[in-house]
Write an enzyme that holds these catalytic residues in place. Structure first.
Site, PDB file in Angstrom:
ATOM      1  N   GLY A 119      11.770  -2.329 -14.723  1.00 46.91           N
ATOM      2  CA  GLY A 119      11.743  -3.775 -14.955  1.00 46.91           C
ATOM      3  C   GLY A 119      10.331  -4.281 -14.721  1.00 46.91           C
ATOM      4  O   GLY A 119      10.124  -5.407 -14.265  1.00 46.91           O
ATOM      5  N   ASP A 130       9.085 -10.934 -14.412  1.00 46.07           N
ATOM      6  CA  ASP A 130       8.329 -11.885 -13.588  1.00 46.07           C
ATOM      7  C   ASP A 130       8.112 -11.413 -12.157  1.00 46.07           C
ATOM      8  O   ASP A 130       7.048 -11.588 -11.583  1.00 46.07           O
ATOM      9  CB  ASP A 130       9.147 -13.178 -13.545  1.00 46.07           C
ATOM     10  N   LEU A 131       9.163 -10.822 -11.592  1.00 47.77           N
ATOM     11  CA  LEU A 131       9.089 -10.390 -10.194  1.00 47.77           C
ATOM     12  C   LEU A 131       7.979  -9.355 -10.000  1.00 47.77           C
ATOM     13  O   LEU A 131       7.214  -9.395  -9.038  1.00 47.77           O
ATOM     14  CB  LEU A 131      10.436  -9.797  -9.757  1.00 47.77           C
ATOM     15  N   ARG A 155      10.612  -2.295 -21.238  1.00 45.52           N
ATOM     16  CA  ARG A 155      11.107  -2.164 -22.612  1.00 45.52           C
ATOM     17  C   ARG A 155      10.032  -2.458 -23.660  1.00 45.52           C
ATOM     18  O   ARG A 155      10.089  -1.995 -24.775  1.00 45.52           O
ATOM     19  CB  ARG A 155      12.255  -3.156 -22.825  1.00 45.52           C
ATOM     20  N   LYS A 204      18.219  -8.603  -5.138  1.00 47.73           N
ATOM     21  CA  LYS A 204      19.387  -9.447  -5.227  1.00 47.73           C
ATOM     22  C   LYS A 204      19.491 -10.033  -6.633  1.00 47.73           C
ATOM     23  O   LYS A 204      18.470 -10.067  -7.310  1.00 47.73           O
ATOM     24  CB  LYS A 204      19.343 -10.540  -4.161  1.00 47.73           C
ATOM     25  N   ASP A 245      23.163 -18.064  -4.707  1.00 53.87           N
ATOM     26  CA  ASP A 245      21.723 -17.791  -4.820  1.00 53.87           C
ATOM     27  C   ASP A 245      21.036 -17.773  -3.443  1.00 53.87           C
ATOM     28  O   ASP A 245      20.121 -16.981  -3.227  1.00 53.87           O
ATOM     29  CB  ASP A 245      21.086 -18.893  -5.691  1.00 53.87           C
ATOM     30  N   HIS A 294      20.104 -15.165   1.920  1.00 56.23           N
ATOM     31  CA  HIS A 294      19.056 -15.622   2.838  1.00 56.23           C
ATOM     32  C   HIS A 294      19.596 -16.381   4.057  1.00 56.23           C
ATOM     33  O   HIS A 294      19.273 -16.070   5.197  1.00 56.23           O
ATOM     34  CB  HIS A 294      18.054 -16.528   2.117  1.00 56.23           C
ATOM     35  N   LYS A 300      18.029 -27.635  -4.079  1.00 57.40           N
ATOM     36  CA  LYS A 300      16.832 -27.752  -4.928  1.00 57.40           C
ATOM     37  C   LYS A 300      16.579 -29.227  -5.206  1.00 57.40           C
ATOM     38  O   LYS A 300      17.475 -30.055  -5.075  1.00 57.40           O
ATOM     39  CB  LYS A 300      17.060 -27.000  -6.239  1.00 57.40           C
TER      40      LYS A 300
HETATM   41  C1  BG6 Z   1      15.306 -16.744  -4.281  1.00 54.22           C
HETATM   42  C2  BG6 Z   1      16.199 -17.663  -5.066  1.00 54.22           C
HETATM   43  O1  BG6 Z   1      16.029 -15.657  -3.767  1.00 54.22           O
HETATM   44  O2  BG6 Z   1      14.722 -17.470  -3.207  1.00 54.22           O
HETATM   45  C3  BG6 Z   1      15.424 -18.876  -5.560  1.00 54.22           C
HETATM   46  O3  BG6 Z   1      16.740 -16.956  -6.156  1.00 54.22           O
HETATM   47  C4  BG6 Z   1      14.727 -19.564  -4.409  1.00 54.22           C
HETATM   48  O4  BG6 Z   1      16.280 -19.780  -6.228  1.00 54.22           O
HETATM   49  C5  BG6 Z   1      13.921 -18.566  -3.611  1.00 54.22           C
HETATM   50  O5  BG6 Z   1      13.885 -20.555  -4.956  1.00 54.22           O
HETATM   51  C6  BG6 Z   1      13.366 -19.217  -2.364  1.00 54.22           C
HETATM   52  O6  BG6 Z   1      12.483 -18.327  -1.764  1.00 54.22           O
HETATM   53  P1  BG6 Z   1      11.249 -18.838  -0.911  1.00 54.22           P
HETATM   54  O7  BG6 Z   1      10.629 -17.601  -0.385  1.00 54.22           O
HETATM   55  O8  BG6 Z   1      10.376 -19.616  -1.855  1.00 54.22           O
HETATM   56  O9  BG6 Z   1      11.838 -19.720   0.133  1.00 54.22           O
END
Ligand code: BG6
Length: 483
Positions: A12, A16-17, A46, A145, A232, A237, A323
């Site tokens: 992958g 972006d990641l 890909r 995740k 999410d 988290h 958000k």
């Molecule tokens: C990600 C979520 O795991 O964590 C996002 O998918 C979220 O939606 C992000 O914005 C928040 O991470 P951080 O490190 O910016 O607090």
């Protein structure tokens, strides 16, 4: 310390990641000589890129802070790009390519696979990994995740990966566990007698855990609209933060012992009552690009939960995330009980609060009462503050750096074990069923009014905002009243 010689395989790699987090983290490890310079970073994607096009796509100078051109040059010599569609790969050809690369770089057969991929293609990736399962040396596989969408899909996914991998080869990432102040929760609690003795229901009134974001869904609507805030942010988290805050002291530093303790917490969560959960959706969410115009996906979630452990009898934990809120911060506020007996002047003490500031101004603060100057006994809450970057400097490793280093060193503590994931989904599946549809809240607010009511029903209230002396010159404004 340089890690053992090993090949890194990034699946992958055109996503972006990879370009925002993984490659920049590898650069930082490379800069600190923490990653073996001998071995290649094999990137599978890909897109039909040449190596030069792939490097250009990575936009290294944009995503790597203060990059050194010479080091970038060295890093790119270690990068190998292989165009590969996971659906159509030819096992023998790929295996030969890998063997050839290992020979060219004189690399051992240790392999670190990083799956920066949606879970839907994990099982195809597993077919590739399986090609190397009989090799000498270690094999470690990192999964991003979300690990499933609910208990049933997480179980299915886990069954498919454990059919080719042992639990000790699996590293399930939660990037919050790589954050410096999250790792400090353990140190704060178990390396300081002061906190060790005060961390229980006789002293603590309640705990607030918040991850508040200013951004909206941005360009991730395709994923987010099917997920929502609970899956999410809460399932991973925030429940990890809760587990670290509430765990019993481990009997040793053994990673499995520590994960037994965090696992105990998640297993002891009492299912949330429907009145104790509030979901929200920010105004204008359904107009966002890629969001279903009738979407009822929540962009905010707040709830109260109790833990069925002797240490936490009667202590509510309030968790909240959302958000498009008024402020970006993540923290844990531990609010202590306080004694009203001396409160006869009309000016009462405020409870002590220990604040673990995860971001943006990472540090730890303690609010306590002092006497105002003069003869009266009027008290005022003040803040004692530890600012992480003021003390240690600005170069704290990013979460992904510490995650990668841990995998390279075979250190699993900061990764979720299957039993933890399973129980977190059990809890979250129930919470989602119990919740009412989301309330609409204004962008830039602290969330729906109903979430304030949730705390007020038990005579408490959210302490909104980051508590940091660097945010305000006036200390009295730093510390909101927490009656
Ligand atoms: C990600 C979520 O795991 O964590 C996002 O998918 C979220 O939606 C992000 O914005 C928040 O991470 P951080 O490190 O910016 O607090």
């Amino acid at each position: 310390m340089t890690t053992e010689n090993h090949m890194i395989v990034l699946l992958g790699s055109t996503g972006d990641l990879a370009k925002r987090k993984i490659i920049p983290a590898l650069y930082q490890l490379f800069r600190k000589a923490q990653v073996s310079v001998q071995c290649p970073i094999v990137c599978l994607g890909r897109r039909e890129y040449t190596k030069e096009q792939f490097i250009e796509h990575l936009e290294l100078s944009r995503f790597i802070k203060k990059s050194d051109p010479q080091l970038i040059e060295q890093l790119t010599t270690q990068i190998v790009y292989i165009q590969q569609d996971l659906k159509t790969f030819a096992p023998e050809v790929l295996k030969q390519q890998f063997d050839q690369i290992a020979q060219t770089y004189k690399c051992s057969s240790n392999k670190l696979f990083y799956l920066a991929l949606p879970a839907s293609v994990f099982s195809q990736a597993a077919d590739i990994i399986q090609l190397f399962s009989g090799d000498e040396g270690w094999l470690r596989v990192v999964f991003e995740k979300p690990f499933g969408d609910d208990l049933a899909s997480a179980e299915e996914l886990n069954n498919s990966i454990t059919s080719v991998l042992q639990e000790e080869q699996i590293y399930r990432v939660d990037h919050y566990l790589g954050k410096e102040l999250v790792q400090n929760i353990f140190t704060l609690r178990f390396h300081n007698e002061l906190f060790r003795w005060a961390w229980h229901c006789e002293a603590i009134d309640h705990v607030q855990i918040t991850a508040s974001e200013e951004l909206g869904v941005e360009d991730r609507a395709g994923y987010y609209d099917k997920s929502g805030a609970v899956r999410d942010m809460i399932q991973n988290h925030l429940l990890q933060l809760l587990s670290l805050t509430a765990m019993e002291p481990p009997l040793s530093n053994d990673p499995e012992e520590i994960r037994n303790r965090t696992g105990e917490v998640i297993q002891s969560l009492i299912p949330v009552h429907q009145d104790d959960v509030v979901l929200g959706q920010y105004e204008g969410y359904t107009d966002e690009n890629g969001v279903d115009s009738n979407s009822t996906t929540e962009t905010f979630a707040a709830f109260k939960v109790y833990i069925d452990m002797p240490r936490w009898q009667g202590v509510p934990f309030y968790l909240k995330t959302g958000k498009k809120l008024d402020e970006r911060y993540a923290d844990i506020k531990v609010v202590f009980k306080h004694n009203d007996e001396l409160c006869n002047t009309g000016d009462c003490d405020q409870p002590n609060v220990v604040v673990i500031r995860i971001q943006p101004d990472d540090g730890i603060a303690i609010a306590f009462n002092v006497k105002r100057p003069g003869r009266s006994m009027i008290t005022e809450p003040v803040l004692m503050d530890f600012c992480h970057h003021c003390h240690f400097g600005p170069n704290t490793p990013e979460a992904y750096e510490s995650i990668l280093l841990n995998v390279m060193q075979g250190e699993p503590t900061a990764f979720a074990r299957w039993d933890w994931i399973k129980n977190s989904w059990k809890f979250v599946d129930h919470l989602r069923q119990a919740a009412q549809p989301p309330y609409i809240y204004s962008q830039g607010s602290t969330g729906p009014a109903e979430s304030d009511a949730l705390a007020q029903r038990s005579g408490r209230h959210w302490i909104h905002g980051e508590i940091s002396p660097r945010r305000s010159q006036q200390q009295t404004q730093i510390l909101p009243s927490v009656s």
